[in-house]
Structure formats: structure tokens, C-alpha cells
Write a protein that holds these residues in place. Sequence first.
Motif, PDB file in Angstrom:
ATOM      1  N   ALA A   1       0.844  -1.193   0.000  1.00  0.00           N
ATOM      2  CA  ALA A   1       0.000   0.000   0.000  1.00  0.00           C
ATOM      3  C   ALA A   1       0.882   1.247   0.000  1.00  0.00           C
ATOM      4  O   ALA A   1       1.984   1.238   0.548  1.00  0.00           O
ATOM      5  N   PRO A   2       0.435   2.330  -0.631  1.00  0.00           N
ATOM      6  CA  PRO A   2       1.263   3.543  -0.704  1.00  0.00           C
ATOM      7  C   PRO A   2       1.578   4.114   0.678  1.00  0.00           C
ATOM      8  O   PRO A   2       0.778   4.001   1.612  1.00  0.00           O
ATOM      9  N   THR A   3       2.734   4.734   0.799  1.00  0.00           N
ATOM     10  CA  THR A   3       3.055   5.489   2.004  1.00  0.00           C
ATOM     11  C   THR A   3       2.227   6.771   2.018  1.00  0.00           C
ATOM     12  O   THR A   3       1.613   7.150   1.021  1.00  0.00           O
ATOM     13  N   LYS A   4       2.243   7.469   3.126  1.00  0.00           N
ATOM     14  CA  LYS A   4       1.484   8.729   3.209  1.00  0.00           C
ATOM     15  C   LYS A   4       2.041   9.777   2.261  1.00  0.00           C
ATOM     16  O   LYS A   4       1.327  10.695   1.847  1.00  0.00           O
ATOM     17  N   GLU A   5       3.318   9.625   1.871  1.00  0.00           N
ATOM     18  CA  GLU A   5       3.904  10.552   0.895  1.00  0.00           C
ATOM     19  C   GLU A   5       3.559  10.176  -0.535  1.00  0.00           C
ATOM     20  O   GLU A   5       3.796  10.962  -1.457  1.00  0.00           O
ATOM     21  N   GLY A   6       3.029   8.962  -0.748  1.00  0.00           N
ATOM     22  CA  GLY A   6       2.622   8.542  -2.087  1.00  0.00           C
ATOM     23  C   GLY A   6       3.535   7.558  -2.769  1.00  0.00           C
ATOM     24  O   GLY A   6       3.321   7.221  -3.935  1.00  0.00           O
ATOM     25  N   ASN A   7       4.565   7.059  -2.074  1.00  0.00           N
ATOM     26  CA  ASN A   7       5.448   6.054  -2.669  1.00  0.00           C
ATOM     27  C   ASN A   7       4.776   4.689  -2.638  1.00  0.00           C
ATOM     28  O   ASN A   7       4.291   4.246  -1.588  1.00  0.00           O
ATOM     29  N   THR A   8       4.752   4.018  -3.792  1.00  0.00           N
ATOM     30  CA  THR A   8       4.262   2.648  -3.860  1.00  0.00           C
ATOM     31  C   THR A   8       5.424   1.743  -4.235  1.00  0.00           C
ATOM     32  O   THR A   8       6.065   1.944  -5.270  1.00  0.00           O
ATOM     33  N   VAL A   9       5.703   0.763  -3.397  1.00  0.00           N
ATOM     34  CA  VAL A   9       6.791  -0.173  -3.651  1.00  0.00           C
ATOM     35  C   VAL A   9       6.225  -1.446  -4.270  1.00  0.00           C
ATOM     36  O   VAL A   9       5.281  -2.047  -3.742  1.00  0.00           O
ATOM     37  N   VAL A  10       6.789  -1.834  -5.414  1.00  0.00           N
ATOM     38  CA  VAL A  10       6.412  -3.062  -6.111  1.00  0.00           C
ATOM     39  C   VAL A  10       7.502  -4.093  -5.884  1.00  0.00           C
ATOM     40  O   VAL A  10       8.699  -3.771  -5.948  1.00  0.00           O
ATOM     41  N   VAL A  11       7.094  -5.323  -5.617  1.00  0.00           N
ATOM     42  CA  VAL A  11       8.019  -6.442  -5.478  1.00  0.00           C
ATOM     43  C   VAL A  11       7.781  -7.391  -6.639  1.00  0.00           C
ATOM     44  O   VAL A  11       6.633  -7.772  -6.920  1.00  0.00           O
ATOM     45  N   ALA A  12       8.844  -7.764  -7.347  1.00  0.00           N
ATOM     46  CA  ALA A  12       8.743  -8.711  -8.458  1.00  0.00           C
ATOM     47  C   ALA A  12       9.789  -9.794  -8.264  1.00  0.00           C
ATOM     48  O   ALA A  12      10.902  -9.526  -7.798  1.00  0.00           O
ATOM     49  N   ALA A  13       9.440 -11.018  -8.620  1.00  0.00           N
ATOM     50  CA  ALA A  13      10.316 -12.156  -8.357  1.00  0.00           C
ATOM     51  C   ALA A  13      10.561 -12.965  -9.621  1.00  0.00           C
ATOM     52  O   ALA A  13       9.762 -12.951 -10.557  1.00  0.00           O
ATOM     53  N   ARG A  14      11.670 -13.664  -9.619  1.00  0.00           N
ATOM     54  CA  ARG A  14      11.989 -14.582 -10.703  1.00  0.00           C
ATOM     55  C   ARG A  14      11.882 -16.011 -10.183  1.00  0.00           C
ATOM     56  O   ARG A  14      12.802 -16.558  -9.576  1.00  0.00           O
ATOM     57  N   GLY A  15      10.709 -16.591 -10.374  1.00  0.00           N
ATOM     58  CA  GLY A  15      10.514 -17.996 -10.020  1.00  0.00           C
ATOM     59  C   GLY A  15      10.475 -18.280  -8.534  1.00  0.00           C
ATOM     60  O   GLY A  15      11.050 -19.270  -8.074  1.00  0.00           O
ATOM     61  N   VAL A  16       9.781 -17.433  -7.771  1.00  0.00           N
ATOM     62  CA  VAL A  16       9.681 -17.633  -6.328  1.00  0.00           C
ATOM     63  C   VAL A  16       8.375 -18.331  -5.990  1.00  0.00           C
ATOM     64  O   VAL A  16       7.308 -17.969  -6.502  1.00  0.00           O
ATOM     65  N   ARG A  17       8.452 -19.333  -5.126  1.00  0.00           N
ATOM     66  CA  ARG A  17       7.245 -19.982  -4.616  1.00  0.00           C
ATOM     67  C   ARG A  17       6.777 -19.200  -3.396  1.00  0.00           C
ATOM     68  O   ARG A  17       7.527 -19.002  -2.452  1.00  0.00           O
ATOM     69  N   VAL A  18       5.540 -18.754  -3.420  1.00  0.00           N
ATOM     70  CA  VAL A  18       5.015 -17.950  -2.313  1.00  0.00           C
ATOM     71  C   VAL A  18       4.729 -18.853  -1.117  1.00  0.00           C
ATOM     72  O   VAL A  18       3.971 -19.816  -1.230  1.00  0.00           O
ATOM     73  N   PRO A  19       5.318 -18.571   0.035  1.00  0.00           N
ATOM     74  CA  PRO A  19       5.094 -19.405   1.221  1.00  0.00           C
ATOM     75  C   PRO A  19       3.670 -19.278   1.747  1.00  0.00           C
ATOM     76  O   PRO A  19       2.947 -18.335   1.424  1.00  0.00           O
ATOM     77  N   GLU A  20       3.281 -20.249   2.565  1.00  0.00           N
ATOM     78  CA  GLU A  20       2.000 -20.158   3.259  1.00  0.00           C
ATOM     79  C   GLU A  20       2.050 -19.013   4.267  1.00  0.00           C
ATOM     80  O   GLU A  20       3.118 -18.547   4.664  1.00  0.00           O
ATOM     81  N   ARG A  21       0.883 -18.567   4.667  1.00  0.00           N
ATOM     82  CA  ARG A  21       0.793 -17.401   5.549  1.00  0.00           C
ATOM     83  C   ARG A  21       1.566 -17.601   6.847  1.00  0.00           C
ATOM     84  O   ARG A  21       2.253 -16.673   7.312  1.00  0.00           O
ATOM     85  N   ASP A  22       1.477 -18.786   7.454  1.00  0.00           N
ATOM     86  CA  ASP A  22       2.166 -18.973   8.729  1.00  0.00           C
ATOM     87  C   ASP A  22       3.676 -18.896   8.565  1.00  0.00           C
ATOM     88  O   ASP A  22       4.382 -18.408   9.449  1.00  0.00           O
ATOM     89  N   GLU A  23       4.194 -19.333   7.406  1.00  0.00           N
ATOM     90  CA  GLU A  23       5.625 -19.219   7.148  1.00  0.00           C
ATOM     91  C   GLU A  23       6.018 -17.753   6.960  1.00  0.00           C
ATOM     92  O   GLU A  23       7.066 -17.311   7.452  1.00  0.00           O
ATOM     93  N   LEU A  24       5.193 -16.993   6.254  1.00  0.00           N
ATOM     94  CA  LEU A  24       5.464 -15.560   6.098  1.00  0.00           C
ATOM     95  C   LEU A  24       5.479 -14.860   7.453  1.00  0.00           C
ATOM     96  O   LEU A  24       6.308 -13.979   7.699  1.00  0.00           O
ATOM     97  N   GLU A  25       4.564 -15.244   8.323  1.00  0.00           N
ATOM     98  CA  GLU A  25       4.523 -14.635   9.650  1.00  0.00           C
ATOM     99  C   GLU A  25       5.774 -14.985  10.447  1.00  0.00           C
ATOM    100  O   GLU A  25       6.307 -14.138  11.169  1.00  0.00           O
ATOM    101  N   ARG A  26       6.262 -16.227  10.321  1.00  0.00           N
ATOM    102  CA  ARG A  26       7.509 -16.591  11.003  1.00  0.00           C
ATOM    103  C   ARG A  26       8.685 -15.787  10.450  1.00  0.00           C
ATOM    104  O   ARG A  26       9.550 -15.326  11.206  1.00  0.00           O
ATOM    105  N   ARG A  27       8.719 -15.618   9.132  1.00  0.00           N
ATOM    106  CA  ARG A  27       9.797 -14.832   8.530  1.00  0.00           C
ATOM    107  C   ARG A  27       9.746 -13.388   8.992  1.00  0.00           C
ATOM    108  O   ARG A  27      10.786 -12.782   9.295  1.00  0.00           O
ATOM    109  N   ALA A  28       8.542 -12.829   9.031  1.00  0.00           N
ATOM    110  CA  ALA A  28       8.401 -11.436   9.469  1.00  0.00           C
ATOM    111  C   ALA A  28       8.880 -11.264  10.907  1.00  0.00           C
ATOM    112  O   ALA A  28       9.578 -10.294  11.237  1.00  0.00           O
ATOM    113  N   ALA A  29       8.516 -12.210  11.770  1.00  0.00           N
ATOM    114  CA  ALA A  29       8.948 -12.139  13.165  1.00  0.00           C
ATOM    115  C   ALA A  29      10.469 -12.243  13.258  1.00  0.00           C
ATOM    116  O   ALA A  29      11.102 -11.545  14.067  1.00  0.00           O
ATOM    117  N   ASN A  30      11.064 -13.089  12.434  1.00  0.00           N
ATOM    118  CA  ASN A  30      12.513 -13.246  12.436  1.00  0.00           C
ATOM    119  C   ASN A  30      13.215 -11.971  11.963  1.00  0.00           C
ATOM    120  O   ASN A  30      14.217 -11.538  12.543  1.00  0.00           O
TER     121      ASN A  30
END
Length: 269
Positions: free
Chosen positions: A201-230
Motif C-alpha cells: 500500500a502507498p506510504t502517506k507521501e505517495g510512494n508505492t513499492v512493487v516487489v517482483a520475483a523470478r521464479g519464487v514460490r510464495v510461502p503459506e501465511r504462517d511461514e510468512l509470519e515466522r519470517r516477518a517475526a525473524n
Amino acid sequence: MTKTAKPKWAPATLSEYDGIRFLHLDSIWVQGAMRIRKPQQLELEYIQRMMAWMLWRDSAELNEGHAVQLGLGAAAITRFCHKVLRMRTTAIELNPTVISACRAWFQLPENDRLLTVVNADAAEWVANAEPQQAQVLNVDLYDHEAASPVLDDEAFYAGCRALLADGGLMTVNLFGRNASFARSAVRIARVFGSDQVWSLAPTKEGNTVVVAARGVRVPERDELERRAANIEALYGGYGLPARKWLRLVRPLPLSIVEQLHHQQPAAES
């Protein structure tokens, strides 16, 4: 009377406020920032979000490989990748006064075994670079008026994808009065594939960051949450609110996916 030649580059200048040093290019627009007493901290919110690629990387491989930065700014991402993550780091910057300013005012080290700062045109450098050399690519390319990205076409994004190794990740800052998220997102998705592109989502200043990947498998939500905590446990003190990123990440809007449905070529392997 001899006319004074107009400088080829917008000169880098600085300002300071409340313990933060800001980089400018002959305008009021902020091109980067550094907290003077905590130079490795990522001060600007959009710069923090440029590090969201970390969510898509396995925690065991988080700081491995080669990180490339297109557009040096105040060297915040370059310093972080080099000094904190200890990754091999390459930064490409067209304006030599920005490189000089970063070394004089923003604690950018001289080149060493892990750091290479190159004074070059990003489009030319990407076009001629060794393919599949980078695990991470951060793209933040603006002129001194910050009206829109200076490189924003499919040929450029194809070069960016070619630069990434399998599993590599790119973040792009989209900002400016003439910028268009939809237009840029379509171009990126045509190259990377719609299932390999996300945005925050855009920042309050209006910057929108796009993430693009080359052949990445998207993890399940619980794995993403573990990564974020780490990520927060390791780097939260540097300004990386990774659990907040998870709440801000979005797949491409349906309107963009529909545009791509009949015209998007398959991404090359």
C-alpha cells in the motif's frame, strides 16, 4: 561575454533537521535521508518498504548473495546491505556529485571486497551486466525533480529480470506527479508474470513499492509470519517493521491482471 556552461549534473546539497540529514539535488525534493547518530537505520518509510523482499527469502538465506542498487540516493539501502546484512553490494549511480556527497556526508565507505559503487547509467549497466548475478535488486531511479521513474519500460524491466538469479527479487519505488502505478505494474507484470508481482500500500507521501520475483514460490501465511517475526527480531532496531509489511502486501489488482490475460507473453526461464 562568455556564457557559463550549465552543469551537466544537478548538484547534490544537504539539509539537516531534528538529527536527520537530507540529500537534495538542486530542488526541495528529498532524495534520501540519514539519522546522524544512527547511520545504518533506514529512516524513510518507503526505503524501509524497499526491503520487503526479505519476506520472500528463506530465513536461512536472508543475507546471502549479491544485492544490486540502481540509484544511490543517500546510500541508505547500500549501507544497510553492506554494513548490516554483510552482502556483496553493488550500487549504480549516474550523478557523480551524489557519490561524492554520500562519501562526504552520508558515511558511504570506499569500495572494498564487498562494496562496489559504479558511476554509470543504470540502463546501460543493466543491459551489459552478467546475467543472473543478483539475488536482490532495488530500483529507485529519479531525476532531481522526482516527477516519475526515469527508467520505466518493458525493455528495462526485462534487463532487470535477466540480472536476477532464479529465486531473485526486485523492489521498485514508484512515485511522482507523473508516475502511474497501473502503467508501471503492467509493464513489470508482462516481464515477470502476474503471479510474481505484488505491491505494498502507498506510504502517506505517495510512494508505492512493487516487489517482483523470478521464479519464487510464495510461502503459506504462517511461514510468512515466522519470517516477518525473524526479520523484526534481527533487524527491527534498524527500522524494518516486517509484520506491518505483511498487512500492506497486495497481489496485483484484478483490473491489471485482466489487461495482461490476453497479451502477456510467458516469462522466460
